[in-house]
Design a protein around this motif. Structure first.
Motif, PDB file in Angstrom:
ATOM      1  N   ILE A 218      31.342 -30.602  34.972  1.00  0.00           N
ATOM      2  CA  ILE A 218      31.740 -29.194  35.062  1.00  0.00           C
ATOM      3  C   ILE A 218      31.972 -28.624  33.668  1.00  0.00           C
ATOM      4  O   ILE A 218      32.637 -29.250  32.831  1.00  0.00           O
ATOM      5  N   VAL A 219      31.424 -27.433  33.433  1.00  0.00           N
ATOM      6  CA  VAL A 219      31.703 -26.676  32.205  1.00  0.00           C
ATOM      7  C   VAL A 219      32.599 -25.499  32.566  1.00  0.00           C
ATOM      8  O   VAL A 219      32.313 -24.757  33.508  1.00  0.00           O
ATOM      9  N   VAL A 220      33.700 -25.349  31.836  1.00  0.00           N
ATOM     10  CA  VAL A 220      34.596 -24.203  32.014  1.00  0.00           C
ATOM     11  C   VAL A 220      34.500 -23.346  30.770  1.00  0.00           C
ATOM     12  O   VAL A 220      34.791 -23.815  29.668  1.00  0.00           O
ATOM     13  N   LYS A 221      34.076 -22.095  30.951  1.00  0.00           N
ATOM     14  CA  LYS A 221      33.955 -21.166  29.822  1.00  0.00           C
ATOM     15  C   LYS A 221      35.140 -20.211  29.829  1.00  0.00           C
ATOM     16  O   LYS A 221      35.405 -19.533  30.828  1.00  0.00           O
ATOM     17  N   LEU A 222      35.890 -20.183  28.740  1.00  0.00           N
ATOM     18  CA  LEU A 222      37.053 -19.320  28.603  1.00  0.00           C
ATOM     19  C   LEU A 222      36.693 -18.131  27.728  1.00  0.00           C
ATOM     20  O   LEU A 222      36.439 -18.286  26.533  1.00  0.00           O
TER      21      LEU A 222
ATOM     22  N   VAL B  69      34.065 -24.520  26.952  1.00  0.00           N
ATOM     23  CA  VAL B  69      33.486 -23.608  25.962  1.00  0.00           C
ATOM     24  C   VAL B  69      34.523 -22.521  25.763  1.00  0.00           C
ATOM     25  O   VAL B  69      34.835 -21.776  26.697  1.00  0.00           O
ATOM     26  N   THR B  70      35.100 -22.446  24.589  1.00  0.00           N
ATOM     27  CA  THR B  70      36.272 -21.607  24.403  1.00  0.00           C
ATOM     28  C   THR B  70      36.102 -20.599  23.283  1.00  0.00           C
ATOM     29  O   THR B  70      35.504 -20.877  22.251  1.00  0.00           O
ATOM     30  N   SER B  71      36.623 -19.425  23.483  1.00  0.00           N
ATOM     31  CA  SER B  71      36.812 -18.442  22.427  1.00  0.00           C
ATOM     32  C   SER B  71      38.224 -18.633  21.889  1.00  0.00           C
ATOM     33  O   SER B  71      38.947 -19.519  22.328  1.00  0.00           O
ATOM     34  N   GLY B  72      38.628 -17.797  20.940  1.00  0.00           N
ATOM     35  CA  GLY B  72      40.015 -17.816  20.490  1.00  0.00           C
ATOM     36  C   GLY B  72      40.223 -18.098  19.029  1.00  0.00           C
ATOM     37  O   GLY B  72      41.292 -17.801  18.492  1.00  0.00           O
TER      38      GLY B  72
ATOM     39  N   MET C 238      33.100 -41.780  27.183  1.00  0.00           N
ATOM     40  CA  MET C 238      34.396 -42.317  26.758  1.00  0.00           C
ATOM     41  C   MET C 238      35.569 -41.542  27.370  1.00  0.00           C
ATOM     42  O   MET C 238      36.702 -41.688  26.930  1.00  0.00           O
ATOM     43  N   ASN C 239      35.282 -40.710  28.369  1.00  0.00           N
ATOM     44  CA  ASN C 239      36.332 -39.957  29.066  1.00  0.00           C
ATOM     45  C   ASN C 239      37.054 -38.983  28.139  1.00  0.00           C
ATOM     46  O   ASN C 239      38.263 -38.758  28.259  1.00  0.00           O
ATOM     47  N   ILE C 240      36.309 -38.395  27.225  1.00  0.00           N
ATOM     48  CA  ILE C 240      36.846 -37.405  26.283  1.00  0.00           C
ATOM     49  C   ILE C 240      36.346 -36.022  26.695  1.00  0.00           C
ATOM     50  O   ILE C 240      35.191 -35.870  27.112  1.00  0.00           O
ATOM     51  N   VAL C 241      37.215 -35.019  26.605  1.00  0.00           N
ATOM     52  CA  VAL C 241      36.834 -33.648  26.955  1.00  0.00           C
ATOM     53  C   VAL C 241      36.270 -32.949  25.716  1.00  0.00           C
ATOM     54  O   VAL C 241      37.009 -32.681  24.764  1.00  0.00           O
ATOM     55  N   PRO C 242      34.964 -32.648  25.687  1.00  0.00           N
ATOM     56  CA  PRO C 242      34.411 -31.893  24.559  1.00  0.00           C
ATOM     57  C   PRO C 242      34.838 -30.427  24.634  1.00  0.00           C
ATOM     58  O   PRO C 242      34.784 -29.812  25.699  1.00  0.00           O
ATOM     59  N   ILE C 243      35.268 -29.882  23.501  1.00  0.00           N
ATOM     60  CA  ILE C 243      35.623 -28.468  23.402  1.00  0.00           C
ATOM     61  C   ILE C 243      34.615 -27.827  22.458  1.00  0.00           C
ATOM     62  O   ILE C 243      34.597 -28.112  21.263  1.00  0.00           O
ATOM     63  N   VAL C 244      33.757 -26.990  23.011  1.00  0.00           N
ATOM     64  CA  VAL C 244      32.597 -26.471  22.296  1.00  0.00           C
ATOM     65  C   VAL C 244      32.806 -24.993  21.984  1.00  0.00           C
ATOM     66  O   VAL C 244      33.329 -24.232  22.795  1.00  0.00           O
ATOM     67  N   ASN C 245      32.386 -24.587  20.764  1.00  0.00           N
ATOM     68  CA  ASN C 245      32.455 -23.182  20.363  1.00  0.00           C
ATOM     69  C   ASN C 245      31.390 -22.939  19.311  1.00  0.00           C
ATOM     70  O   ASN C 245      30.966 -23.856  18.608  1.00  0.00           O
ATOM     71  N   THR C 246      30.949 -21.681  19.233  1.00  0.00           N
ATOM     72  CA  THR C 246      30.062 -21.337  18.123  1.00  0.00           C
ATOM     73  C   THR C 246      30.868 -21.372  16.835  1.00  0.00           C
ATOM     74  O   THR C 246      32.045 -21.003  16.822  1.00  0.00           O
TER      75      THR C 246
END
Length: 771
Positions: A49-53, A91-94, A189-197
């Motif tokens: 699942i990808v969650v885009k904020l 996928v986060t802004s901020g 490895m059960n790590i949550v990737p946090i992706v942003n431009t």
């Protein structure tokens, strides 16, 4: 060259879409690696699942800093899903907003004390902050944003990793391969990737007046990035969180705007897009384009509100559980109408039904009764299919409820004709007439409640009963039956609509065949006026809990008592106990607790009761007082507030009729309670003091039934104290409205110095011809 199994190879690329700065490969509609989920109920099976904020979700209302409480709630939900064994990506802004906050503080602190004193305190407060360039804000904010995420995820023993991307990471084949490999290794490895431009190095964005002079990367970049990431990683679900509930058929906030529950490719022509969210340069149109692109790539998409304080705390988990939240994008369009459309049809059809003459409504019900007997073979054939499919899956009592027979259909037809006869004087009946003043008359008349939602389990015979009552009372009706009776329900509904068609009101009764969860139906407060559950106590409790703003008529439990007084007749007791407990133990009006006067212990009457229960193979549970009288007692009851629904019975001892009443009030469910006695004074005391919907004297609890009461049928038995109580028939589906007929009357004429006086005279009620 990187080769992805089952994916379109770069050599096959013909078109490139470039929404904002991120290029997109046009993906064919037919994919070999898998398709998106067709229904919301399937989302619970989503693994990756990808969650885009969106910026509006992450930032505060002043757009200078982060909404920490909201972020903490989102992290908690993502952590819950991650710990369930799912693979979550963000996928986060901020970064820009966080950096802007930090730079603003730096600028203020860097002002010299001398300059501050020279300028004066008031001028210092009004000191203009220079325009902050978005890339500088991003550079200042990225590390802090990531540190915040790491601290939050650590609370749930989850590790997070930051990945910053630019356009080159998607243009260059080697970099795309590296990115793909990195993401897969992190997930492994059960790590949550946090992706942003990487907003610190991207080209400048166009000015955005929403951010008061601060340039930020377009929201479209992160929408597009989330869609691209979802397809690249073969994600099952993309959740796009914004500051609106989802996609509307017109701009949100407009009078006629309606939330679109399910959006299908090709529907965009019927949608008018409004303004963008309060931050960023994208908008709903950009989100829809990105969602459709991801959908074509095999990823399911939901767009929902991540900022609403009442839902943001569980919006992500609700979506994954398949609840009706936001707008769900699907490639599978159902053949029939949506439940919202069915609700509107039931509303308009019900209003037409209410305008018919009583004779016309009675004619519809008579025709339905005839169809039940004329089409008996077709009905029983459909019911046979249900029984065959349910064999081995349902318990014997439920199979008995599911089964239809010729005698059941004949009884149904008789009951429907009773309803038709009683419907002649239902809708529009005048209850009160008052002359307010000269030429000003007031009437109170009966009217339908509106649209009823009736949810029933394993009871196909319930459908024509409830439909007839709705028709007689002029109500629109939504029916949701159990899937175990789908074949029976379908043909019975078709026959109901055939009967309705003789007066052009076919759409007044709707059968919900979509995969709507009961909890979702209970949220349609703008379409449904009353919910009536018919089924297990667990079903009723679930509906009462789920209903938001819609009244629920029913009872969650049927803990029925029978008190055997010291002056009870020996001949009557065993017959009444046997019928109340053994005739149909699964019914809600079956006996569950037998209260026996202490003087009857160790008497022939008591022995007869016990012997009869043994013959009928009823398992006995001893109440605490009863157990104390016995040397070798049956198993002591775990709770005196138990609805067994089977051949099991609790027996307890009481010292008086008052103690029996107190016991019933403490442990009963206000359903049906009985006294067995030959003492009329004791019986009347019991009848007057027991506060239940049905209270009987020397009669079986099983008489608590609409058909046996002569109501024709019932929609259920209500234990509530508002509106209808007990078996609810035709009268319980009506409410009232007031009709005032005047001649240019105004309130000021009735003032102290006015020309008119209130009369408030009761007028005779005209008798309607019901022959």
């Amino acid at each position: 060259m990187l080769v992805w199994p089952g994916r379109v190879q770069p050599s096959a690329i013909r078109h490139v879409r470039s929404w904002s700065n991120v290029p997109f490969i046009t993906v064919p509609l037919s994919r070999t690696h898998g398709k998106s989920f067709a229904h919301r109920s399937e989302l619970k099976h989503a693994k990756r699942i990808v969650v885009k904020l969106g910026s509006a979700v992450v930032t505060r209302g002043d757009e200078c800093g982060l909404a920490l409480g909201r972020l903490a709630s989102i992290v908690e939900q993502v952590s819950v899903l991650q710990n369930q064994g799912r693979e979550m990506m963000l996928v986060t802004s901020g970064a820009v907003a966080f950096g802007k906050q930090r730079l603003r503080h730096e600028i203020l602190l860097s002002q010299s004390v001398r300059q501050a004193l020279h300028s004066g305190q008031n001028q210092l407060k009004e000191m203009a902050i220079p325009v902050l360039e978005a890339r500088a804000c991003a550079a200042a904010g990225q590390s802090g944003l990531m540190a915040l995420y790491e601290a939050m995820f650590t609370q749930y023993s989850i590790c997070a990793a930051q990945i910053l991307v630019t356009n080159l990471d998607f243009h260059d084949e080697q970099k795309r391969r590296n990115l793909n490999g990195t993401l897969h290794e992190l997930l492994r490895m059960n790590i949550v990737p946090i992706v942003n431009t990487n907003d610190a190095v991207v080209p400048p964005a166009e000015p955005n007046s929403d951010l008061q002079g601060v340039n930020v990367i377009s929201v479209k970049d992160n929408d597009s990035l989330a869609a691209r990431l979802a397809v690249e990683m073969k994600t099952d679900l993309l959740i796009v969180l914004s500051d609106v509930e989802g996609l509307f058929d017109s701009p949100p906030g407009s009078d006629d705007a309606k939330l679109i529950d399910i959006f299908y490719p090709g529907d965009q022509q019927s949608v008018t897009f409004g303004t963008k969210s309060r931050v960023g340069m994208g908008g709903m149109e950009a989100k829809v384009k990105a969602a459709l692109w991801a959908l074509q790539g095999g990823t399911s998409v939901v767009i929902a509100n991540g900022t609403h304080p009442k839902v943001s705390g569980h919006v992500i988990t609700d979506i994954v559980e398949g609840k009706k939240v936001g707008t769900f994008f699907s490639e599978v369009k159902p053949a029939g109408p949506t439940v919202e459309q069915q609700g509107e049809m039931a509303r308009s059809g019900g209003r037409l039904l209410a305008t018919l003459e009583p004779e016309q409504r009675a004619e519809i019900i008579h025709h339905l009764a005839d169809l039940l007997t004329d089409q008996r073979d077709e009905i029983l054939l459909a019911n046979k299919k249900d029984l065959e499919e349910a064999e081995g899956r349902l318990a014997a009592p439920l199979l008995k409820r599911l089964s239809l027979s010729t005698s059941k259909l004949n009884s149904l037809a008789i009951g429907l004709r009773q309803i038709a006869a009683s419907s002649q004087d239902s809708v529009g009946r005048v209850l009160r007439r008052t002359r307010i003043a000269k030429d000003l008359e007031l009437e109170q008349v009966t009217v339908p409640i509106g649209v009823l939602l009736v949810i029933f389990e394993s009871r196909p015979d319930c459908l024509p009963q409830v439909a007839a009552l709705a028709i007689a009372s002029g109500n629109g009706l939504l029916l949701k039956g159990g899937k175990e009776a789908s074949h029976s329900n379908r043909i019975l509904h078709l026959l109901t609509q055939e009967a309705l068609s003789i007066h052009g009101v076919k759409e007044a009764v709707q059968l919900v065949n979509t995969r709507e969860e009961v909890e979702d139906l209970c949220r349609l407060d703008k379409m449904i006026d009353l919910i009536i559950p018919r089924g297990s106590s667990q079903l009723v409790r679930n509906i009462q809990k789920a209903a938001k703003g819609i009244p629920v008529m029913g009872h969650s439990e049927g803990i029925c008592h029978m008190y055997v007084d010291s002056e009870a007749s020996v001949d009557k007791v065993t017959r009444l106990v046997r019928d109340s407990k053994c005739e149909y133990p699964a019914a809600c009006n079956a006996l569950e607790t037998l209260l026996i006067h202490r003087d009857l212990l160790r008497t022939p009457l008591f022995d007869q009761i016990i012997d009869m229960l043994r013959v009928e193979q009823v398992k006995i549970h001893a109440g605490p007082k009863f157990a104390s009288y016995l040397t070798f007692s049956p198993s002591e009851v775990k709770s005196l507030r138990t609805e067994y629904g089977d051949l099991e019975l609790c027996i307890e001892v009481v010292d008086s009729v008052q103690e029996a009443i107190d016991h019933i009030h403490k442990y009963g469910s206000s359903h049906t309670d009985v006294i067995v006695t030959e003492n009329e004074k004791t019986a009347e005391f019991f009848l007057q003091h027991v506060d239940s919907a049905c209270v009987f004297w020397n009669a079986s609890t099983r008489f608590s039934d609409g058909y046996r009461f002569g109501l024709g049928a019932e929609v259920g038995i209500s234990t509530s104290r508002i509106h209808a109580r007990g078996p609810v028939g035709l009268e319980g589906l009506l409410t009232t409205k007031w009709l005032l007929r005047g001649q240019d009357h105004v309130v000021s004429d009735f003032s102290e110095h006015g020309s008119l006086k209130y009369l408030h005279e009761s007028l005779p009620i005209p008798q309607r011809n019901t022959n």
